[in-house]
Design a protein around this motif. Structure first.
Motif, mmCIF file in Angstrom:
data_model
loop_
_atom_site.group_PDB
_atom_site.id
_atom_site.type_symbol
_atom_site.label_atom_id
_atom_site.label_comp_id
_atom_site.label_asym_id
_atom_site.label_seq_id
_atom_site.Cartn_x
_atom_site.Cartn_y
_atom_site.Cartn_z
ATOM 1 N N LYS A 23 -12.397 0.664 40.119
ATOM 2 C CA LYS A 23 -13.631 0.467 40.883
ATOM 3 C C LYS A 23 -14.641 1.609 40.667
ATOM 4 C CE LYS A 23 -12.333 -3.024 43.885
ATOM 5 N NZ LYS A 23 -11.290 -3.540 43.016
ATOM 6 N N GLY A 24 -14.251 2.607 39.943
ATOM 7 C CA GLY A 24 -15.175 3.710 39.685
ATOM 8 C C GLY A 24 -16.375 3.231 38.876
ATOM 9 N N ALA A 25 -17.491 3.872 39.030
ATOM 10 C CA ALA A 25 -18.699 3.469 38.292
ATOM 11 C C ALA A 25 -18.911 4.346 37.071
ATOM 12 C CB ALA A 25 -19.917 3.547 39.214
ATOM 13 N N TRP A 26 -18.689 5.632 37.223
ATOM 14 C CA TRP A 26 -18.806 6.543 36.092
ATOM 15 C C TRP A 26 -17.887 7.741 36.326
ATOM 16 C CZ3 TRP A 26 -22.946 6.138 39.578
ATOM 17 C CH2 TRP A 26 -23.228 7.287 40.329
ATOM 18 N N SER A 27 -17.648 8.477 35.271
ATOM 19 C CA SER A 27 -16.782 9.644 35.383
ATOM 20 C C SER A 27 -17.212 10.663 34.331
ATOM 21 C CB SER A 27 -15.328 9.233 35.151
ATOM 22 O OG SER A 27 -14.503 10.376 35.093
ATOM 23 N N LEU A 28 -17.363 11.897 34.749
ATOM 24 C CA LEU A 28 -17.727 12.946 33.785
ATOM 25 C C LEU A 28 -16.445 13.568 33.248
ATOM 26 C CD1 LEU A 28 -20.153 14.434 32.533
ATOM 27 C CD2 LEU A 28 -19.818 16.205 34.250
ATOM 28 N N ASP A 29 -16.269 13.456 31.938
ATOM 29 C CA ASP A 29 -15.047 13.936 31.306
ATOM 30 C C ASP A 29 -15.313 15.294 30.672
ATOM 31 O OD1 ASP A 29 -12.575 14.070 30.219
ATOM 32 O OD2 ASP A 29 -12.990 12.734 28.542
ATOM 33 N N TRP A 30 -14.855 16.335 31.314
ATOM 34 C CA TRP A 30 -14.996 17.683 30.743
ATOM 35 C C TRP A 30 -14.058 18.623 31.482
ATOM 36 C CZ3 TRP A 30 -17.703 22.479 32.127
ATOM 37 C CH2 TRP A 30 -17.919 22.589 33.502
ATOM 38 N N GLN A 31 -13.891 19.813 30.912
ATOM 39 C CA GLN A 31 -13.039 20.819 31.533
ATOM 40 C C GLN A 31 -13.792 22.142 31.559
ATOM 41 O OE1 GLN A 31 -9.803 20.492 28.732
ATOM 42 N NE2 GLN A 31 -8.637 19.202 30.115
ATOM 43 N N ILE A 32 -13.637 22.868 32.637
ATOM 44 C CA ILE A 32 -14.343 24.143 32.769
ATOM 45 C C ILE A 32 -13.905 25.133 31.692
ATOM 46 C CG2 ILE A 32 -12.699 25.087 34.452
ATOM 47 C CD1 ILE A 32 -16.503 25.660 34.490
ATOM 48 N N GLN A 33 -12.714 24.901 31.125
ATOM 49 C CA GLN A 33 -12.230 25.801 30.061
ATOM 50 C C GLN A 33 -13.015 25.630 28.757
ATOM 51 O OE1 GLN A 33 -10.320 23.782 31.821
ATOM 52 N NE2 GLN A 33 -8.767 25.013 32.858
ATOM 53 N N SER A 34 -13.867 24.609 28.695
ATOM 54 C CA SER A 34 -14.544 24.319 27.425
ATOM 55 C C SER A 34 -15.954 24.898 27.372
ATOM 56 C CB SER A 34 -14.592 22.805 27.209
ATOM 57 O OG SER A 34 -15.318 22.194 28.247
ATOM 58 N N VAL A 59 -21.565 21.048 23.406
ATOM 59 C CA VAL A 59 -21.732 20.009 24.424
ATOM 60 C C VAL A 59 -21.279 18.658 23.882
ATOM 61 C CG1 VAL A 59 -23.417 18.746 25.799
ATOM 62 C CG2 VAL A 59 -23.635 21.216 25.546
ATOM 63 N N LEU A 60 -21.692 18.366 22.649
ATOM 64 C CA LEU A 60 -21.383 17.043 22.116
ATOM 65 C C LEU A 60 -19.898 16.828 21.900
ATOM 66 C CD1 LEU A 60 -24.231 16.523 19.493
ATOM 67 C CD2 LEU A 60 -23.964 15.410 21.689
ATOM 68 N N ALA A 61 -19.143 17.902 21.793
ATOM 69 C CA ALA A 61 -17.716 17.762 21.514
ATOM 70 C C ALA A 61 -16.868 17.793 22.773
ATOM 71 C CB ALA A 61 -17.258 18.875 20.568
ATOM 72 N N SER A 62 -17.405 18.297 23.858
ATOM 73 C CA SER A 62 -16.509 18.545 24.975
ATOM 74 C C SER A 62 -16.922 17.892 26.290
ATOM 75 C CB SER A 62 -16.366 20.052 25.191
ATOM 76 O OG SER A 62 -17.621 20.626 25.357
ATOM 77 N N VAL A 63 -18.116 17.386 26.363
ATOM 78 C CA VAL A 63 -18.552 16.738 27.604
ATOM 79 C C VAL A 63 -18.875 15.287 27.288
ATOM 80 C CG1 VAL A 63 -20.231 16.749 29.477
ATOM 81 C CG2 VAL A 63 -19.585 18.894 28.394
ATOM 82 N N ARG A 64 -18.391 14.410 28.113
ATOM 83 C CA ARG A 64 -18.717 13.002 27.872
ATOM 84 C C ARG A 64 -18.797 12.254 29.193
ATOM 85 N NH1 ARG A 64 -16.033 9.637 23.027
ATOM 86 N NH2 ARG A 64 -16.612 11.561 21.999
ATOM 87 N N LEU A 65 -19.842 11.479 29.325
ATOM 88 C CA LEU A 65 -20.006 10.652 30.511
ATOM 89 C C LEU A 65 -19.408 9.281 30.204
ATOM 90 C CD1 LEU A 65 -21.300 10.299 33.340
ATOM 91 C CD2 LEU A 65 -23.334 9.440 32.169
ATOM 92 N N LEU A 66 -18.404 8.903 30.988
ATOM 93 C CA LEU A 66 -17.772 7.599 30.802
ATOM 94 C C LEU A 66 -18.419 6.601 31.761
ATOM 95 C CD1 LEU A 66 -14.043 8.781 30.710
ATOM 96 C CD2 LEU A 66 -15.609 8.457 28.784
ATOM 97 N N ILE A 67 -18.914 5.524 31.214
ATOM 98 C CA ILE A 67 -19.571 4.491 32.023
ATOM 99 C C ILE A 67 -18.652 3.278 32.098
ATOM 100 C CG2 ILE A 67 -21.543 2.901 32.084
ATOM 101 C CD1 ILE A 67 -22.302 5.782 32.649
ATOM 102 N N ASN A 68 -18.410 2.793 33.309
ATOM 103 C CA ASN A 68 -17.503 1.655 33.482
ATOM 104 C C ASN A 68 -18.209 0.347 33.118
ATOM 105 O OD1 ASN A 68 -15.526 -0.129 34.142
ATOM 106 N ND2 ASN A 68 -15.434 0.410 36.329
ATOM 107 N N THR A 69 -17.792 -0.255 32.019
ATOM 108 C CA THR A 69 -18.428 -1.508 31.581
ATOM 109 C C THR A 69 -18.054 -2.683 32.493
ATOM 110 O OG1 THR A 69 -16.587 -1.818 30.054
ATOM 111 C CG2 THR A 69 -18.595 -0.858 29.155
ATOM 112 N N SER A 113 -23.534 25.456 23.177
ATOM 113 C CA SER A 113 -22.270 25.332 23.912
ATOM 114 C C SER A 113 -22.522 24.822 25.329
ATOM 115 C CB SER A 113 -21.567 26.686 23.979
ATOM 116 O OG SER A 113 -22.339 27.580 24.760
ATOM 117 N N VAL A 114 -21.445 24.388 25.972
ATOM 118 C CA VAL A 114 -21.549 23.915 27.352
ATOM 119 C C VAL A 114 -22.025 25.051 28.255
ATOM 120 C CG1 VAL A 114 -20.280 22.904 29.266
ATOM 121 C CG2 VAL A 114 -19.653 22.306 26.936
ATOM 122 N N GLY A 115 -21.453 26.235 28.050
ATOM 123 C CA GLY A 115 -21.828 27.381 28.880
ATOM 124 C C GLY A 115 -23.308 27.695 28.776
ATOM 125 N N ARG A 116 -23.831 27.659 27.545
ATOM 126 C CA ARG A 116 -25.257 27.936 27.347
ATOM 127 C C ARG A 116 -26.105 26.847 28.008
ATOM 128 N NH1 ARG A 116 -28.908 30.470 23.642
ATOM 129 N NH2 ARG A 116 -27.293 32.016 23.347
#
Lengths: 317, 301
Positions: free
Chosen positions: B175-186, B191-201, B255-258
């Motif tokens: 039932k989730g609508a979206w989910s941000l897939d990332w880890q603070i360790q990254s 950004v393009l390699a480690s953060v991804r927004l998952l959208i529920n189709t 990077s994600v941090g930047r």
């Protein structure tokens, strides 16, 4: 296998689900080789290809790649030898093989999904031998720890320095270079560092390698905000790096006598294999400004035709 | 680069503003390089040119360099997808050379992708008969242009997004609508390699808002909510990270941090340390600060 292949991709979510399925086959311990071989697939369900130009790889071609990879792994002790030496040799040799045989560009190699598919499908048993606990960071394609992705990139950035069996860079030393994006982003620079390091160690055999690499890279990094080392010619860069490494040895040895490494000889004059020859259509106003041959040229050659392969492997610096 | 990066103090004199002038980046046919190349493909070489004018006499006076000094103009392109930096030709500049040089970037497209950033530097090759405060080390950076960003592959510079059926994923609630897939360790990873927004189709409203890009008011609210949620997740996670607070000025480009540091700088203009303190002491009030800046609900009547 020639260049220009498109490899199948598995998105992160499906890759995670696939990893969970594999782990569930043997929740209490490592999977057997038989279990792993049963799970190997050239194309996993729900695979896709990137929508860019290139030839999609076929199942026989993937099988051929797998056979070559297994043959290389076998020379390193796969599947029974789990020693550190075996794993290090595998890393060097498989990185070279994938870099040479996959025929992919950095653009493709930056796509985590192709590495997830390769790791969880085609080369699953090799990845599981290398990392028996199947940790997500190793089994999925995310940088920088992904099993095969990191090895391909080591080969791309460090060239022959990454697969040299005779005088290898150790794992920690390689990681020290690869994790610094300012350094690893310019293969020419990264290879020069690796080369200066090895030559310094060769003439100062009592130096502690890891300490030396860490200290010299700290010195290098302290310069990078205001010295653009990567813009230097190969000879200038080598001289600067030799000075930095020699100073590190001196400091780490408490001021003992230090032998300077020999200058690099026979270096390529080309700074980047990604640069293309290109002649601006307008007359250059800088006719008196000289374009340095050592850094590529503002050449008279025409731009390459659209179907010219645009990625060539770097020669050693 | 953004103003989050401190102006570094250099141990030598630098030229004054206006001594070096860089023109805009243009394509080989003379058009201004756009901020987005919609029809770009990795099989396409990337080619860009810019004029750089160096007032040599003024420069050597300001930097206490000798008349016989030699300088070098080099341009660079950096890709956040491949994390590669490719240098263009190095053009030497001396008292005898023309004041205007043409800096060229001609790079294999296969080395690039995502957002590329172009910049040009003027460095020292030799200082000649120089003064005591002049740069002396070969490679010393005397000047750096502003960075120009260009998004390749059309939508590549958008936030990395994947369309996923949550019902087919054992790790995501149906039932989730979206989910941000990332880890603070990254934080150091691109950004393009480690953060991804998952959208529920499986969610038709979210699917319409994000995947089809609907302009319906309902879709705009959903997009706004997602943007807010992503910003809140990234910022609050980073402000709770000791590593981020210690290194927020030194994360690598792309990077994600930047990216998070720049987001904070853009929207607050103050140090992450003071924000982290407010988040720690009054999390509810800080939540309102985030709402004010990322406006999940438009307050206009």
């Amino acid at each position: 296998m020639s260049g220009g292949y498109l490899f199948p991709k598995l998105d992160r979510d499906r890759a995670r689900a696939r990893l969970e399925e594999i782990r569930a086959l043997c929740p209490d311990g490592p999977l057997t080789q038989t279990q792993l071989v049963d799970e190997i697939q050239m194309f996993l369900p729900d695979y896709t290809f990137e929508s860019i130009g290139g030839q999609t790889i076929t199942e026989p071609e993937l099988l051929k790649l797998r056979e070559a990879a297994v043959a290389v792994a076998t020379t390193c002790g796969f599947p029974n030898d789990h020693s550190l030496d075996a794993r290090n040799a595998f890393d060097r040799r498989i990185g070279k093989l994938l870099h040479e045989e996959m025929g992919i560009s950095p653009h493709q190699a930056a796509d985590e999904d192709i590495w997830a598919h390769l790791t969880l499908g085609v080369l699953l048993d090799l990845a599981a031998w290398r990392f028996p606990d199947l940790p997500e960071a190793r089994m999925l394609g995310r940088a920088p720890r992904s099993t095969f992705r990191r090895l391909w990139w080591r080969a791309e950035i460090l060239g022959a320095q990454s697969w040299d069996d005779e005088d290898p860079l150790f794992e920690d030393e390689t990681v020290q270079i690869m994790e610094r994006t300012e350094l690893a982003g310019v293969p020419y620079f990264a290879r020069a560092v690796a080369s200066a390091f090895k030559r310094t160690v060769a003439v100062n055999p009592t130096a502690k390698r890891m300490d030396l690499m860490r200290d010299a890279l700290k010195r290098t990094y302290r310069l990078t905000p205001f010295v653009r080392l990567e813009t230097l010619s190969p000879a200038e860069l080598d001289e600067q790096l030799r000075d930095l490494f020699t100073e590190s040895v001196r400091q780490l040895s408490g001021g003992a006598e230090v032998t300077d490494p020999l200058p690099l000889t026979g270096v390529s004059s080309k700074r980047s294999s990604y640069s293309l020859s290109f002649s601006p259509p307008r007359p250059s106003p800088s006719s008196a400004g000289k374009s340095e041959g050592q850094t590529g040229t503002v050449a008279t050659a025409s731009p390459p035709a659209a179907d010219t392969p645009t990625h060539t492997k770097n020669g050693p610096a | 680069m953004g103003s989050v990066v401190k102006q570094l103090t250099r141990p030598y004199l630098l030229p004054q503003e206006g001594t070096i002038k860089a023109g805009e980046w243009v394509t080989p046919d003379g058009r201004a390089l756009p901020e987005r190349l919609l029809d770009w493909d990795p099989a396409t070489p990337f080619e860009a040119i810019r004029e750089v004018a160096v007032d040599f006499e003024r420069l050597i006076g300001e930097c206490q360099l000798g008349l016989g000094a030699t300088l070098a103009v080099t341009s660079e392109i950096r890709s956040d997808r491949t994390t590669l930096r490719v240098l263009g030709d190095t053009i030497t500049v001396t008292a005898d050379s023309s004041a205007d040089v043409q800096s060229v970037l001609a790079v294999s497209g296969s080395a690039l992708g995502g957002l590329v950033k172009l910049s040009t530097t003027l460095t020292l090759v030799s200082s000649g008969d120089s003064g005591p405060l002049a740069a002396s080390r070969v490679g010393s950076e005397l000047w750096r242009s502003h960075t120009f960003g260009c998004a390749l592959e059309g939508g590549a510079a958008r936030f990395p997004t994947s369309a996923v059926s949550f019902s087919k994923s054992p790790l995501l609630d149906d039932k989730g609508a979206w989910s941000l897939d990332w880890q603070i360790q990254s934080l150091d990873e691109p950004v393009l390699a480690s953060v991804r927004l998952l959208i529920n189709t499986d969610n038709p409203r979210v699917r319409e808002a994000i995947i089809t890009g609907s302009t319906a008011p309902d879709s705009e609210v959903i997009r706004s909510m997602i943007s807010f949620d992503v910003a809140r997740t990234l910022i609050t996670s980073a402000l709770r990270s000791d590593e981020f607070l210690a290194r927020y000025e030194s994360f690598p480009e792309g990077s994600v941090g930047r990216a998070i540091a720049e987001l904070i700088q853009t929207h607050w203009g103050e140090s992450p340390g003071s924000l982290a303190q407010r988040l720690s002491i009054r999390p509810n009030r800080f939540e309102a600060e985030i709402q004010a800046r990322f406006a999940p609900v438009d307050g206009e009547a």
